[in-house]
Design an enzyme around this catalytic site. Structure first.
Site, mmCIF file in Angstrom:
data_model
loop_
_atom_site.group_PDB
_atom_site.id
_atom_site.type_symbol
_atom_site.label_atom_id
_atom_site.label_comp_id
_atom_site.label_asym_id
_atom_site.label_seq_id
_atom_site.Cartn_x
_atom_site.Cartn_y
_atom_site.Cartn_z
ATOM 1 N N LEU A 84 0.822 -1.214 0.000
ATOM 2 C CA LEU A 84 0.000 0.000 0.000
ATOM 3 C C LEU A 84 0.851 1.256 0.000
ATOM 4 O O LEU A 84 1.925 1.289 0.607
ATOM 5 C CB LEU A 84 -0.879 0.029 1.258
ATOM 6 C CG LEU A 84 -1.955 -1.045 1.358
ATOM 7 C CD1 LEU A 84 -2.566 -1.040 2.745
ATOM 8 C CD2 LEU A 84 -3.027 -0.801 0.317
ATOM 9 N N GLU A 117 -9.991 0.264 7.888
ATOM 10 C CA GLU A 117 -9.584 -0.908 8.672
ATOM 11 C C GLU A 117 -8.265 -0.653 9.397
ATOM 12 O O GLU A 117 -7.237 -0.469 8.739
ATOM 13 C CB GLU A 117 -9.440 -2.117 7.718
ATOM 14 C CG GLU A 117 -10.680 -2.335 6.871
ATOM 15 C CD GLU A 117 -10.466 -3.326 5.712
ATOM 16 O OE1 GLU A 117 -9.424 -4.003 5.686
ATOM 17 O OE2 GLU A 117 -11.350 -3.406 4.848
ATOM 18 N N LYS A 119 -4.804 -0.886 10.705
ATOM 19 C CA LYS A 119 -3.768 -1.703 10.065
ATOM 20 C C LYS A 119 -2.923 -2.429 11.106
ATOM 21 O O LYS A 119 -2.115 -1.828 11.803
ATOM 22 C CB LYS A 119 -2.897 -0.783 9.207
ATOM 23 C CG LYS A 119 -1.857 -1.489 8.386
ATOM 24 C CD LYS A 119 -1.218 -0.493 7.427
ATOM 25 C CE LYS A 119 -0.107 -1.117 6.622
ATOM 26 N NZ LYS A 119 1.053 -1.462 7.429
ATOM 27 N N LYS A 285 -9.995 1.547 2.012
ATOM 28 C CA LYS A 285 -10.214 0.879 0.725
ATOM 29 C C LYS A 285 -11.519 1.373 0.145
ATOM 30 O O LYS A 285 -12.526 1.408 0.861
ATOM 31 C CB LYS A 285 -10.338 -0.637 0.933
ATOM 32 C CG LYS A 285 -9.120 -1.277 1.518
ATOM 33 C CD LYS A 285 -9.382 -2.744 1.831
ATOM 34 C CE LYS A 285 -8.185 -3.344 2.537
ATOM 35 N NZ LYS A 285 -8.481 -4.651 3.120
ATOM 36 N N CYS A 427 26.091 13.753 -8.727
ATOM 37 C CA CYS A 427 27.437 13.484 -9.204
ATOM 38 C C CYS A 427 27.333 13.313 -10.716
ATOM 39 O O CYS A 427 26.448 12.623 -11.209
ATOM 40 C CB CYS A 427 27.944 12.193 -8.557
ATOM 41 S SG CYS A 427 29.380 11.494 -9.367
#
Ligand code: IVH
Length: 676
Positions: A84, A117, A119, A285, A427
């Site tokens: 995600l 939801e 996590k 979601k 660089c």
């Protein structure tokens, strides 16, 4: 027993274990059961514990580098396990929603509903069910290929082994998180640093009996491959999961609008400490599966979901020095070395300052007192410095005009899109000519999304580089394993493990190979596009002979910047040699065009004008899904020009002249049997 006898007994066991390992890793034919292997290993460890004079390079206690996770067989996920994108602030969420609305071509007042939801910070797993029976359980791995950890997952009580409900799909991969509750972790504190490590360690036990002893839990939240799933949205699916006997997160909610997401977020964050499992944010979601399907994925994450991470922790500490790190693309990143400080349980001693402009903008100097922020797994950064406490003698930080690694000039490029000078200084040397860039390129080469050589971590790359064992990618496939075996910290077992990992990856897809080369501006998505264009490694290697520059620029997604970067790559002799050497050592699979029999097979499309109720991005992904491709110019190679409102006249006229079929939106959708 005499010392001599103990030693010879010990040696016999070690020899036996070595032969088991050899058979397992070299020829993939285990001589004994896992249990027998473990018993032998444990008896060696017990002997070493009891008689401290026993020593052997082949001892299982000497295994360094990585755990022998290849005890588990690799299995390709039937549907990729995605990751995600992260959001931290309201603005990130607004952008997320805006992009979705744009893609779906909805106006900004359109109300989107989300499944919110919390996590869980555990280890994800994919459980394959066939006709209601739990058949195989896989770890996430690199998202495409996981490890078969079925036996260990079988020990988890919360995973249903047989489901007899009529509405349970004929086939489905149920995905969710394996974790340990904080209350259970209390008893495991001595063995593991945190609940997540405990869950991960337990899942990777060789012996399921060991896994069984750990109170692992499982919460289900999504699915991969499915045949016969009836749910129309995520909330219904979660309800289904629950009715089939899976545990779901009790804090899941259906929420509409960003403002309400934020209210829920604050509430949950406040109660975070009271919850008996670790959460590090909230996953949002899009609830409707139809919309999810339309939105699809970008590279490795879905367009329809995001993880809203919890606020970071902040602390104040002193900047001891500012060091310049050189990245794979030559970017010079200033890093503040700070007086080590504990921020939310993690000791922080480095904080990024991003680039030269940021140092100026934030007016940062060595010796300053700085506020440092750490959010989740993101590198800590400096928010601000306290100028009032600054030492009078402090001096402005001068950013190096020469590369600290190779001495080449450092330059700021002009960005053609923003019409401004880049904030990043780079660089100017050519890739492998600069030592630091070369090391970073090698780290990228072996990394998870590239060659994914297990156990070949960043430290090993640095170590091997310093020992002159690897200087260029091809050296990885011609390593002197005898020498490695005798290095400090290595032994036969760890050497065999590494050899096995490398050999396993000698067979690789063209897409991954192109990505691994670390060509600037060629990320996962572009590597995929190029691999489809070139089809085989030999076409790719002969880039300068094979490619028609107009053709490549005509591929949607590849612009001037990308083309120039690829051209530069092929103009470099070292790179050409790398490709030649890799070709000798590798088996590169041709890119197979997915879904060759799609409705738009091998047809090219271009869009001009504004479409109605569908975005260009969505039309493009529909074209790709159906085996067509979209191009960016009108030429003889174009098959169809799709026109919307106010098309560019020049394009339409050119298409007419070339007798290219012109379609309006509904004619195009009809080709796909979609009625609008
Ligand atoms: S959905 C859609 N739902 O977060 C693809 N993931 O960065 C992602 N996770 O690997 C999976 N709770 O380990 C999803 N309710 C939830 C989740 C969740 C935790 C983890 C999972 C995944 C990672 C994505």
């Amino acid at each position: 027993m005499s010392k001599k006898k103990i030693e010879s007994n010990y040696k016999k066991k070690i020899d036996l274990l070595t032969s088991y390992n050899k058979n397992y890793y070299d020829v993939s034919k285990p001589l004994v059961s896992d249990k027998e292997y473990d018993d032998l290993k444990n008896s060696i460890l017990a002997l070493e514990n009891k008689y401290s004079y026993l020593r052997s390079e082949e001892s299982p206690s000497k295994i360094v580098g990585f755990k022998p996770s290849k005890n588990f067989h690799k299995v390709t996920h039937r549907a990729q396990m995605l990751s995600l994108a992260n959001a931290f602030e309201r603005e990130d969420l607004m952008n997320f929603e805006k992009k979705i609305l744009n893609f779906l071509s909805k106006d900004k007042d359109f109300k989107l509903s989300y499944s919110a939801e919390p996590k869980i910070d555990g280890i994800s797993a994919s459980l394959i069910y066939k006709n209601g029976n739990f058949k195989t359980g896989l770890s996430r791995g690199d998202g495409k290929e996981g490890e078969d950890i079925t036996a260990n997952l079988m020990t988890i009580k919360e995973i249903p082994k047989k489901i007899e409900f009529k509405d349970f799909p004929e086939e489905i991969d149920i995905r969710g998180e394996v974790f340990i509750q904080n209350s259970d972790f209390k008893n495991l504190k001595d063995k593991f640093a945190n609940p997540r490590n405990a869950a991960s360690g337990s899942l990777r036990q060789k012996n399921p009996e060991d896994t069984k002893k750990i109170p692992l839990k499982f919460i289900a939240y999504t699915f991969g491959y499915e045949k016969g799933l009836k749910a129309k949205n995520q909330t219904d699916f979660l309800k289904n999961l629950n009715s089939w006997g899976f545990k779901i997160n009790p804090l899941n909610k259906l929420i509409t609008g960003i403002d309400n997401l934020l209210i829920n977020y604050s509430r949950i964050e406040m109660d975070r400490a009271k919850i008996d499992f670790d959460i590090d944010g909230i996953v949002y979601k899009i609830n409707d599966f139809e919309l999810q399907k339309r939105l699809g994925n970008v590279a490795n994450s879905p367009r329809w979901a995001i993880a809203h991470k919890f606020a970071s922790n902040k602390a104040i500490s002193k900047i001891l020095n500012i060091e310049i790190q050189i990245g794979r693309t030559g970017a010079l990143t200033p890093v503040a070395k700070i007086k080590p400080i504990n921020i939310g349980g993690v000791i922080v001693s480095n904080a990024t300052l991003h680039n030269e402009d940021e140092i100026d903008r934030k007016n940062v100097r060595i010796g300053d007192l700085a506020t440092i922020e750490r959010a989740g797994d993101v590198i800590p950064h400096i928010i601000s410095v306290d100028i009032t406490k600054r030492d009078k003698k402090s001096q402005k930080f001068i950013f190096p005009k020469k590369c600290p690694s190779c001495g080449s000039k450092t330059i700021k490029e002009f960005n053609n899109t923003t019409k401004k000078e880049d904030a990043v200084r780079r660089c100017s040397s050519e890739g492998y000519d600069c030592e630091k860039i070369a090391i970073e390129k090698l780290k990228h080469f072996v990394s998870k999304e590239a060659f994914n050589i297990e156990g070949f971590g960043k430290k090993i790359v640095e170590n091997f580089w310093n020992l002159n064992l690897i200087k260029l990618p091809q050296d990885i496939f011609n390593l002197d394993f005898k020498k490695i075996e005798n290095l400090e910290g290595w032994g036969k077992q760890s050497m065999e493990n590494l050899k096995y990992s490398i050999n396993q990856r000698k067979n690789i897809s063209l897409e991954r190979l192109i990505y691994s080369l670390g060509i600037r501006h060629i990320g996962l998505e572009n590597a995929k596009i190029l691999s489809k264009y070139f089809k085989s490694f030999s076409n790719f290697i002969n880039f300068s002979n094979e490619v028609n520059l107009d053709d490549i620029l005509n591929i949607d997604g590849i612009g001037e910047t990308q083309l120039l970067s690829v051209k530069n790559f092929f103009n470099n002799k070292i790179n050409l040699n790398i490709l030649k050497e890799l070709q000798k050592n590798l088996e590169v699979k041709d890119s197979s065009i997915k879904n060759k029999n799609g409705l738009l097979n091998e047809k090219t499309f271009m869009i001009t004008g504004k479409l109605n109720g569908i975005s260009r991005a969505e039309v493009k992904s529909l074209i790709e899904e159906n085996s067509g491709s979209s191009v960016s110019t009108v030429s003889k190679k174009l098959n169809y020009l799709i026109i919307g409102d106010k098309p560019t006249k020049k394009k339409v006229n050119k298409a007419k002249k070339l007798k290219i079929t012109i379609l309006n939106q509904s004619q195009f959708l009809k080709m796909l049997n979609i009625t609008s």
